[in-house]
Write an enzyme that holds these catalytic residues in place. Structure first.
Site, PDB file in Angstrom:
ATOM      1  N   ARG A  93       0.894  -1.274  -0.036  1.00 57.68           N
ATOM      2  CA  ARG A  93       0.145  -0.006  -0.021  1.00 57.68           C
ATOM      3  C   ARG A  93       0.937   1.380   0.010  1.00 57.68           C
ATOM      4  O   ARG A  93       0.432   2.458  -0.596  1.00 57.68           O
ATOM      5  CB  ARG A  93      -1.053   0.056   1.244  1.00 57.68           C
TER       6      ARG A  93
ATOM      7  N   GLU B 134       3.549  -9.875  15.898  1.00 54.55           N
ATOM      8  CA  GLU B 134       2.779 -10.355  16.951  1.00 54.55           C
ATOM      9  C   GLU B 134       3.381 -11.952  16.878  1.00 54.55           C
ATOM     10  O   GLU B 134       3.430 -12.195  17.939  1.00 54.55           O
ATOM     11  CB  GLU B 134       1.693 -10.016  16.577  1.00 54.55           C
TER      12      GLU B 134
HETATM   13  P1  AMP Z   1       2.647  -1.777  11.748  1.00 48.40           P
HETATM   14  O1  AMP Z   1       3.982  -2.664  11.688  1.00 48.40           O
HETATM   15  O2  AMP Z   1       2.067  -2.413  13.257  1.00 48.40           O
HETATM   16  O3  AMP Z   1       2.947  -0.281  12.291  1.00 48.40           O
HETATM   17  O4  AMP Z   1       1.704  -1.984  11.026  1.00 48.40           O
HETATM   18  C1  AMP Z   1       1.628  -1.302   9.900  1.00 48.40           C
HETATM   19  C2  AMP Z   1       1.379  -2.009   8.669  1.00 48.40           C
HETATM   20  O5  AMP Z   1       0.393  -2.990   8.856  1.00 48.40           O
HETATM   21  C3  AMP Z   1       0.826  -1.089   7.640  1.00 48.40           C
HETATM   22  O6  AMP Z   1       1.660  -1.153   6.394  1.00 48.40           O
HETATM   23  C4  AMP Z   1      -0.670  -1.306   7.670  1.00 48.40           C
HETATM   24  O7  AMP Z   1      -0.743  -1.613   6.106  1.00 48.40           O
HETATM   25  C5  AMP Z   1      -1.061  -2.609   8.096  1.00 48.40           C
HETATM   26  N1  AMP Z   1      -2.166  -2.281   9.165  1.00 48.40           N
HETATM   27  C6  AMP Z   1      -2.021  -2.654  10.516  1.00 48.40           C
HETATM   28  N2  AMP Z   1      -2.950  -2.372  11.352  1.00 48.40           N
HETATM   29  C7  AMP Z   1      -3.850  -1.911  10.201  1.00 48.40           C
HETATM   30  C8  AMP Z   1      -5.295  -1.563  10.325  1.00 48.40           C
HETATM   31  N3  AMP Z   1      -6.004  -1.424  11.684  1.00 48.40           N
HETATM   32  N4  AMP Z   1      -5.835  -0.982   9.500  1.00 48.40           N
HETATM   33  C9  AMP Z   1      -5.120  -1.115   8.224  1.00 48.40           C
HETATM   34  N5  AMP Z   1      -3.984  -1.450   8.018  1.00 48.40           N
HETATM   35  C10 AMP Z   1      -3.259  -1.890   9.047  1.00 48.40           C
END
Ligand code: AMP
Length: 176
Positions: free
Chosen positions: A61, A98
């Site tokens: 994305r 996770e």
């Molecule tokens: P993080 O590494 O936990 O910050 O997760 C970020 C990545 O996971 C991003 O590239 C998002 O596309 C996806 N992601 C995580 N949580 C969500 C959410 N609640 N809604 C949409 N995409 C998410």
């Protein structure tokens, strides 16, 4: 300031991909011409005077607005991808998720020490994937590295910003 048009057009999908997650579906921003214009124009205004030479987009994305922004800034675009997708020699970074470990890659010749880099992704949740991309980009020793997300999730006690070094420049267009 949160842009009302972006907030209004962002789709929330409850319980995707698993129960309890409120998934912020940016495809409803990407398919909307006005939202695409707002996102790219706002980011262009924020970064036009920062001397950015490379925009790094995180698969997948982060490729959409990242590539459009690179074009507007007159910068190159670099893909940060999951393992095994990039055909030439790569640098890699692994990080804990996770459930288990994940790895990301960038072509070894994609960034040089002369570059000023902006890393872009759609959403900041825990910050784990962006921090891995940030650490990986820093291994190329560019002049400066900044970080941008379209959406910053602060709900449910998430504080993704806290995983980054204090002096890292992080911007977001929408806070939820
Ligand atoms: P993080 O590494 O936990 O910050 O997760 C970020 C990545 O996971 C991003 O590239 C998002 O596309 C996806 N992601 C995580 N949580 C969500 C959410 N609640 N809604 C949409 N995409 C998410």
């Amino acid at each position: 300031m949160n842009n009302e048009t972006l907030l209004k057009n962002l789709r929330n999908v409850p319980d995707f991909p698993i129960k309890g997650i409120q998934f912020k579906d940016v495809s409803t921003l990407y398919k909307n011409a006005e939202c695409m214009r707002i996102m790219v124009d706002e980011l262009f205004d924020m970064y036009k005077d920062k001397g950015i030479t490379k925009v790094v987009g995180i698969e997948s994305r982060g490729f959409v607005v990242g590539a459009a922004l690179a074009y507007r800034l007159g910068a190159g675009f670099v893909m940060c991808r999951k393992p095994g997708k990039l055909p030439a020699d790569t640098k890699q970074m692994s990080y804990m998720k996770e459930y288990g470990k994940d790895t990301i890659e960038i072509h070894s010749d994609a960034i040089t020490e002369d570059d000023v880099v902006l890393i872009h992704d759609d959403l900041l949740a825990t910050g784990g994937s962006m921090n891995a991309a940030y650490q990986l980009v820093k291994e190329f020793k560019p002049k400066r590295v900044s970080i941008n997300f379209i959406i910053e999730l602060t709900i449910e006690g998430l504080n993704g910003r806290s995983v980054f070094d204090k002096d890292v420049d992080i911007t977001t267009l929408i806070k939820i």
